[in-house]
Write a protein that holds these residues in place. Sequence first.
Motif, PDB file in Angstrom:
ATOM      1  N   ALA A 267       0.834  -1.210   0.000  1.00  0.00           N
ATOM      2  CA  ALA A 267       0.000   0.000   0.000  1.00  0.00           C
ATOM      3  C   ALA A 267       0.866   1.256   0.000  1.00  0.00           C
ATOM      4  O   ALA A 267       0.635   2.194  -0.783  1.00  0.00           O
ATOM      5  CB  ALA A 267      -0.925  -0.010   1.216  1.00  0.00           C
ATOM      6  N   ALA A 268       1.874   1.274   0.858  1.00  0.00           N
ATOM      7  CA  ALA A 268       2.761   2.439   0.917  1.00  0.00           C
ATOM      8  C   ALA A 268       3.597   2.576  -0.348  1.00  0.00           C
ATOM      9  O   ALA A 268       3.796   3.684  -0.864  1.00  0.00           O
ATOM     10  CB  ALA A 268       3.674   2.326   2.142  1.00  0.00           C
ATOM     11  N   ASN A 269       4.072   1.446  -0.864  1.00  0.00           N
ATOM     12  CA  ASN A 269       4.904   1.477  -2.068  1.00  0.00           C
ATOM     13  C   ASN A 269       4.135   2.008  -3.273  1.00  0.00           C
ATOM     14  O   ASN A 269       4.674   2.777  -4.081  1.00  0.00           O
ATOM     15  CB  ASN A 269       5.417   0.073  -2.403  1.00  0.00           C
ATOM     16  N   THR A 270       2.890   1.577  -3.419  1.00  0.00           N
ATOM     17  CA  THR A 270       2.111   1.992  -4.589  1.00  0.00           C
ATOM     18  C   THR A 270       1.842   3.484  -4.544  1.00  0.00           C
ATOM     19  O   THR A 270       1.939   4.185  -5.561  1.00  0.00           O
ATOM     20  CB  THR A 270       0.798   1.202  -4.682  1.00  0.00           C
ATOM     21  N   ALA A 271       1.512   3.987  -3.355  1.00  0.00           N
ATOM     22  CA  ALA A 271       1.292   5.429  -3.205  1.00  0.00           C
ATOM     23  C   ALA A 271       2.561   6.206  -3.513  1.00  0.00           C
ATOM     24  O   ALA A 271       2.530   7.271  -4.157  1.00  0.00           O
ATOM     25  CB  ALA A 271       0.804   5.729  -1.788  1.00  0.00           C
ATOM     26  N   ARG A 272       3.700   5.665  -3.084  1.00  0.00           N
ATOM     27  CA  ARG A 272       4.984   6.328  -3.337  1.00  0.00           C
ATOM     28  C   ARG A 272       5.359   6.249  -4.815  1.00  0.00           C
ATOM     29  O   ARG A 272       5.854   7.219  -5.396  1.00  0.00           O
ATOM     30  CB  ARG A 272       6.061   5.658  -2.461  1.00  0.00           C
ATOM     31  N   ALA A 273       5.103   5.096  -5.427  1.00  0.00           N
ATOM     32  CA  ALA A 273       5.470   4.899  -6.829  1.00  0.00           C
ATOM     33  C   ALA A 273       4.691   5.829  -7.757  1.00  0.00           C
ATOM     34  O   ALA A 273       5.244   6.416  -8.692  1.00  0.00           O
ATOM     35  CB  ALA A 273       5.241   3.445  -7.240  1.00  0.00           C
ATOM     36  N   PHE A 274       3.387   5.983  -7.472  1.00  0.00           N
ATOM     37  CA  PHE A 274       2.539   6.755  -8.370  1.00  0.00           C
ATOM     38  C   PHE A 274       2.296   8.183  -7.877  1.00  0.00           C
ATOM     39  O   PHE A 274       1.765   9.005  -8.632  1.00  0.00           O
ATOM     40  CB  PHE A 274       1.208   6.032  -8.590  1.00  0.00           C
ATOM     41  N   GLY A 275       2.645   8.452  -6.640  1.00  0.00           N
ATOM     42  CA  GLY A 275       2.550   9.824  -6.164  1.00  0.00           C
ATOM     43  C   GLY A 275       1.161  10.286  -5.800  1.00  0.00           C
ATOM     44  O   GLY A 275       0.781  11.435  -6.068  1.00  0.00           O
ATOM     45  N   TYR A 276       0.377   9.408  -5.149  1.00  0.00           N
ATOM     46  CA  TYR A 276      -0.955   9.837  -4.707  1.00  0.00           C
ATOM     47  C   TYR A 276      -1.050   9.813  -3.184  1.00  0.00           C
ATOM     48  O   TYR A 276      -0.160   9.320  -2.514  1.00  0.00           O
ATOM     49  CB  TYR A 276      -2.056   8.974  -5.324  1.00  0.00           C
TER      50      TYR A 276
END
Length: 276
Positions: A267-276
């Motif tokens: 969850a944290a990685n995806t938010a960091r990867a895509f910037g949301y």
Amino acid sequence: MEKSAQPAPPPVPLNVPVADSHTHIDMQDATVAQTVAAAAAVGVTTLVQVGCDLERSRWSAQVAAEHDAVWAAVALHPNEAPRLEREGGRKALDAALEEIAELAARPEVLAVGESGLDHFRTGEEGREAQRYSFRRHIETAKRLGKALVIHDRDAHEDVLRVLEEEGAPERTVFHCFSGDAGMARVCAANGWFMSFAGNVTFKNARPLREALAAAPPELLLVETDAPFLTPAPYRGRPNAPYMIPYTLRAMAEVKGLDEDVLAEHVAANTARAFGY
């Protein structure tokens, strides 16, 4: 309807909500609202809808603008680039790339992708157009400060070479990671995210599981690539974002992590990867 064509049953919901980092809602047999609701019911609360050509990229951006749970990625798929050039010349490819860049500038579009190289479906005659398109997508992602989502099929060395020559964007995601443990270590050394799909559950996917084992938890994402790559034991049935928990639990087993711990990472990685 044949049994294999029937939707798989919904999994037990996740305790920690995660994102499907790569899906094609436009290719699935459900409305956007139905897809979002079914995913949310099992703890998949964010979807990254990926366009593969101009029409699908326009649709992806529009859907992301209309649905809070959906973000968009836009691009010309690697196999789309040689088709456009073959039918309309470099001028047609350039025009399409320019519109992709315009779409990518929209606030609901968080990534440029899926772009990259595909040596499986495209022969040598189309690869120069693929490389040209890939380089243009990299430039767009860097100029706009968006994530880059990479399609890499049977083209690992060439993809890595282009990234080295062009300089990868700050946030780079290898969609449907298909490399071995050595490539996973290269990606990790560069801080690139690796997104694993349902094929990591297939019996013949031992090298992929070895890559997953080598990948650090802080760089892992999970995806469906729906309607493709449905995880075991439902391979052959249509895939959809609500199937994410099956793949995430298989990944947690490979990593030797509690599923909630892996879900927190993802969850944290995806938010960091895509910037949301």
